[in-house]
Design a protein around this motif. Structure first.
Motif, mmCIF file in Angstrom:
data_model
loop_
_atom_site.group_PDB
_atom_site.id
_atom_site.type_symbol
_atom_site.label_atom_id
_atom_site.label_comp_id
_atom_site.label_asym_id
_atom_site.label_seq_id
_atom_site.Cartn_x
_atom_site.Cartn_y
_atom_site.Cartn_z
ATOM 1 N N ILE A 129 0.815 -1.216 0.000
ATOM 2 C CA ILE A 129 0.000 0.000 0.000
ATOM 3 C C ILE A 129 0.847 1.265 0.000
ATOM 4 O O ILE A 129 1.972 1.293 0.504
ATOM 5 C CB ILE A 129 -1.007 0.014 1.176
ATOM 6 C CG1 ILE A 129 -0.296 0.054 2.532
ATOM 7 C CG2 ILE A 129 -1.940 -1.182 1.097
ATOM 8 C CD1 ILE A 129 -1.235 0.214 3.713
ATOM 9 N N SER A 130 0.262 2.317 -0.566
ATOM 10 C CA SER A 130 0.849 3.659 -0.538
ATOM 11 C C SER A 130 -0.312 4.637 -0.645
ATOM 12 O O SER A 130 -0.785 4.926 -1.737
ATOM 13 C CB SER A 130 1.836 3.843 -1.694
ATOM 14 O OG SER A 130 2.375 5.152 -1.672
ATOM 15 N N THR A 131 -0.788 5.110 0.512
ATOM 16 C CA THR A 131 -1.984 5.940 0.511
ATOM 17 C C THR A 131 -1.993 6.925 1.669
ATOM 18 O O THR A 131 -1.550 6.594 2.771
ATOM 19 C CB THR A 131 -3.271 5.084 0.566
ATOM 20 O OG1 THR A 131 -4.403 5.938 0.729
ATOM 21 C CG2 THR A 131 -3.245 4.074 1.697
ATOM 22 N N ASN A 132 -2.503 8.115 1.404
ATOM 23 C CA ASN A 132 -2.576 9.165 2.424
ATOM 24 C C ASN A 132 -3.767 9.027 3.363
ATOM 25 O O ASN A 132 -3.875 9.794 4.317
ATOM 26 C CB ASN A 132 -2.645 10.546 1.749
ATOM 27 C CG ASN A 132 -1.315 10.939 1.135
ATOM 28 O OD1 ASN A 132 -0.258 10.544 1.618
ATOM 29 N ND2 ASN A 132 -1.364 11.704 0.064
ATOM 30 N N ASP A 133 -4.661 8.046 3.096
ATOM 31 C CA ASP A 133 -5.832 7.948 3.967
ATOM 32 C C ASP A 133 -6.045 6.564 4.562
ATOM 33 O O ASP A 133 -7.154 6.197 4.943
ATOM 34 C CB ASP A 133 -7.097 8.426 3.238
ATOM 35 C CG ASP A 133 -7.554 7.474 2.144
ATOM 36 O OD1 ASP A 133 -6.730 6.670 1.669
ATOM 37 O OD2 ASP A 133 -8.735 7.553 1.761
ATOM 38 N N ALA A 134 -4.979 5.779 4.703
ATOM 39 C CA ALA A 134 -5.111 4.437 5.279
ATOM 40 C C ALA A 134 -5.549 4.470 6.735
ATOM 41 O O ALA A 134 -6.175 3.523 7.227
ATOM 42 C CB ALA A 134 -3.797 3.673 5.154
ATOM 43 N N LEU A 135 -5.212 5.530 7.447
ATOM 44 C CA LEU A 135 -5.645 5.671 8.828
ATOM 45 C C LEU A 135 -6.829 6.628 8.941
ATOM 46 O O LEU A 135 -7.177 7.089 10.034
ATOM 47 C CB LEU A 135 -4.486 6.149 9.717
ATOM 48 C CG LEU A 135 -3.323 5.165 9.820
ATOM 49 C CD1 LEU A 135 -2.189 5.757 10.650
ATOM 50 C CD2 LEU A 135 -3.780 3.836 10.413
#
Length: 198
Positions: A129-135
């Motif tokens: 994964i590579s995402t700014n909204d995983a949390l």
């Protein structure tokens, strides 16, 4: 570690800032004896960014994979179900948008079709994964995928907790070890790691 003779689908989605980081891993899988078959999302296929043009990345993906073609349509991806099955499908990088779509059975890109075809064959799908909204809002989708049979995660952690507190990025250098473990039905551990260092 051995991946010799394995057919690995390598799906690339539009986390453009991460594309440079995954090219060495694509080459490394080949050096380990795997056949690497590249799949790309529509975004990678058609978007020019400050990180490089779509044509540049297509050339880099072909070079790194050692192939002369990219799986760039759902029609091209579909035969990787019953006709020409993969030993494993990797998606690296996997964006938040594709996480959401995959977790909710929206198969609208060549990459997600490759993943669906691989799951259909009860083979492992490995996600980096590579995402700014995983949390953030996507957290529920990440956990849904974590609880799904035959889906495995490359270890991930916060990459910039002060600037981007909801962001998670996989440790891309752990891709080969994660794929090998997944082929043997195991999740490479630990999954949650310290990505950020001061």
């Amino acid at each position: 570690m051995t991946l010799k003779g394995k057919r690995i689908g390598f799906g690339v989605t539009g986390s453009h800032c991460t594309l440079e980081e995954i090219m060495p891993e694509m080459k490394r899988l080949r050096e380990m004896g795997a056949e690497v078959i590249p799949f790309v999302s529509h975004t990678v296929l058609s978007t020019d960014t400050k990180f490089g043009s779509s044509d540049h990345w297509k050339k880099e993906i072909l070079k790194a994979s050692g192939q002369d073609d990219i799986i760039d349509s759902i029609v091209k991806a579909e035969p990787f179900g019953p006709k020409t099955p993969l030993d494993a499908m990797l998606i690296a990088p996997l964006t938040g948008t594709s996480i959401s779509k995959f977790a909710n059975a929206m198969t609208d890109s060549p990459v997600l079709m490759g993943a669906k075809a691989t799951l259909r064959n009860s083979k492992p799908v490995v996600l980096a994964i590579s995402t700014n909204d995983a949390l953030g809002l996507n957290g529920v989708n990440v956990m849904k995928l974590m609880a799904t049979k035959n889906i495995y995660f490359v270890p991930f952690g916060q990459d910039a907790p002060e600037q981007k507190p909801n962001s998670l990025v996989a440790r891309m250098e752990a891709i080969p070890a994660t794929i090998e473990a997944a082929i043997h039905g195991r999740q490479y551990q630990p999954v949650i790691i310290e990505k950020f260092r001061d």
